[in-house]
Design a protein around this motif. Structure first.
Motif, mmCIF file in Angstrom:
data_model
loop_
_atom_site.group_PDB
_atom_site.id
_atom_site.type_symbol
_atom_site.label_atom_id
_atom_site.label_comp_id
_atom_site.label_asym_id
_atom_site.label_seq_id
_atom_site.Cartn_x
_atom_site.Cartn_y
_atom_site.Cartn_z
ATOM 1 N N LYS A 111 0.818 -1.209 0.000
ATOM 2 C CA LYS A 111 0.000 0.000 0.000
ATOM 3 C C LYS A 111 0.858 1.269 0.000
ATOM 4 C CE LYS A 111 -3.892 -2.186 2.325
ATOM 5 N NZ LYS A 111 -4.683 -2.463 1.185
ATOM 6 N N SER A 112 2.162 1.115 -0.212
ATOM 7 C CA SER A 112 3.076 2.260 -0.194
ATOM 8 C C SER A 112 2.831 3.181 -1.380
ATOM 9 C CB SER A 112 4.524 1.769 -0.254
ATOM 10 O OG SER A 112 4.795 0.922 0.820
ATOM 11 N N LEU A 113 2.992 4.493 -1.128
ATOM 12 C CA LEU A 113 2.822 5.497 -2.177
ATOM 13 C C LEU A 113 4.113 6.294 -2.325
ATOM 14 C CD1 LEU A 113 -0.689 6.906 -1.170
ATOM 15 C CD2 LEU A 113 -0.176 5.188 -2.892
ATOM 16 N N ASP A 114 4.362 6.770 -3.545
ATOM 17 C CA ASP A 114 5.513 7.637 -3.757
ATOM 18 C C ASP A 114 5.146 9.065 -3.339
ATOM 19 O OD1 ASP A 114 4.076 8.781 -5.854
ATOM 20 O OD2 ASP A 114 5.334 7.947 -7.427
ATOM 21 N N ARG A 115 6.063 10.007 -3.486
ATOM 22 C CA ARG A 115 5.809 11.376 -3.017
ATOM 23 C C ARG A 115 4.738 12.099 -3.816
ATOM 24 N NH1 ARG A 115 11.555 13.877 -5.005
ATOM 25 N NH2 ARG A 115 11.478 12.809 -6.993
ATOM 26 N N LYS A 116 4.381 11.565 -4.999
ATOM 27 C CA LYS A 116 3.317 12.161 -5.812
ATOM 28 C C LYS A 116 1.969 11.484 -5.573
ATOM 29 C CE LYS A 116 6.470 13.608 -9.431
ATOM 30 N NZ LYS A 116 6.871 13.439 -10.815
ATOM 31 N N GLY A 117 1.933 10.497 -4.672
ATOM 32 C CA GLY A 117 0.684 9.819 -4.345
ATOM 33 C C GLY A 117 0.367 8.611 -5.203
ATOM 34 N N ASN A 118 1.308 8.223 -6.086
ATOM 35 C CA ASN A 118 1.118 7.037 -6.924
ATOM 36 C C ASN A 118 1.621 5.803 -6.189
ATOM 37 O OD1 ASN A 118 0.239 8.599 -9.180
ATOM 38 N ND2 ASN A 118 2.363 9.154 -9.559
ATOM 39 N N PRO A 119 1.049 4.633 -6.470
ATOM 40 C CA PRO A 119 1.534 3.427 -5.797
ATOM 41 C C PRO A 119 2.984 3.127 -6.201
ATOM 42 C CG PRO A 119 -0.308 2.919 -7.282
ATOM 43 C CD PRO A 119 -0.049 4.372 -7.375
ATOM 44 N N LEU A 120 3.780 2.699 -5.230
ATOM 45 C CA LEU A 120 5.132 2.244 -5.541
ATOM 46 C C LEU A 120 5.004 0.916 -6.269
ATOM 47 C CD1 LEU A 120 7.180 2.940 -2.295
ATOM 48 C CD2 LEU A 120 7.358 4.098 -4.475
ATOM 49 N N THR A 121 5.800 0.723 -7.291
ATOM 50 C CA THR A 121 5.709 -0.518 -8.066
ATOM 51 C C THR A 121 7.051 -1.234 -8.086
ATOM 52 O OG1 THR A 121 6.246 0.607 -10.138
ATOM 53 C CG2 THR A 121 3.909 0.382 -9.598
ATOM 54 N N ILE A 122 6.972 -2.537 -8.286
ATOM 55 C CA ILE A 122 8.171 -3.331 -8.524
ATOM 56 C C ILE A 122 8.020 -3.973 -9.896
ATOM 57 C CG2 ILE A 122 8.745 -3.766 -6.113
ATOM 58 C CD1 ILE A 122 7.442 -6.492 -6.361
ATOM 59 N N THR A 123 9.139 -4.181 -10.556
ATOM 60 C CA THR A 123 9.143 -4.771 -11.891
ATOM 61 C C THR A 123 9.508 -6.242 -11.783
ATOM 62 O OG1 THR A 123 9.783 -2.655 -12.843
ATOM 63 C CG2 THR A 123 10.135 -4.603 -14.208
ATOM 64 N N LEU A 124 8.684 -7.085 -12.379
ATOM 65 C CA LEU A 124 8.939 -8.530 -12.420
ATOM 66 C C LEU A 124 9.191 -8.930 -13.864
ATOM 67 C CD1 LEU A 124 5.986 -9.669 -10.113
ATOM 68 C CD2 LEU A 124 8.352 -9.243 -9.443
ATOM 69 N N LYS A 125 10.217 -9.732 -14.093
ATOM 70 C CA LYS A 125 10.545 -10.160 -15.452
ATOM 71 C C LYS A 125 10.060 -11.586 -15.680
ATOM 72 C CE LYS A 125 14.246 -7.222 -16.816
ATOM 73 N NZ LYS A 125 13.783 -6.945 -18.137
ATOM 74 N N GLY A 126 9.541 -11.831 -16.888
ATOM 75 C CA GLY A 126 9.054 -13.162 -17.233
ATOM 76 C C GLY A 126 8.205 -13.097 -18.489
ATOM 77 N N LYS A 127 7.468 -14.172 -18.754
ATOM 78 C CA LYS A 127 6.618 -14.251 -19.940
ATOM 79 C C LYS A 127 5.286 -13.554 -19.671
ATOM 80 C CE LYS A 127 4.707 -17.432 -23.289
ATOM 81 N NZ LYS A 127 4.420 -18.823 -23.628
#
Length: 83
Positions: free
Chosen positions: A58-74
């Motif tokens: 539920k973490s947000l960045d300083r602009k209020g957008n959700p923090l995301t992680i990048t997953l690699k795969g198909k």
């Protein structure tokens, strides 16, 4: 009469501020299969580069957008059929 389904782009984002956002396609319910498993929390995907971005809790960045992680795969996007 069946509805004409749009062709999914190589890259798509659900964030309206992104250059990869496409409201016409997002009117349909887009599903993502990632490494064979369905993901429901995808913020953005890229087929050619083989990654998805998902919200990191539920973490947000300083602009209020959700923090995301990048997953690699198909990555296999599809349009879910309406019932």
């Amino acid at each position: 009469m069946s509805e004409e389904l749009p062709e999914l782009p190589d890259r798509l984002s659900v964030n309206p501020k992104s250059p990869h956002y496409n409201a016409a396609i997002l009117e349909h319910e887009v599903g993502i299969l990632f490494n064979g498993a369905e993901k429901t929390n995808v913020e953005e995907y890229c087929i050619s580069e083989g990654w998805i971005k998902v919200a990191a809790g539920k973490s947000l960045d300083r602009k209020g957008n959700p923090l995301t992680i990048t997953l690699k795969g198909k990555v296999e996007p599809y349009i879910k059929e309406r019932k």
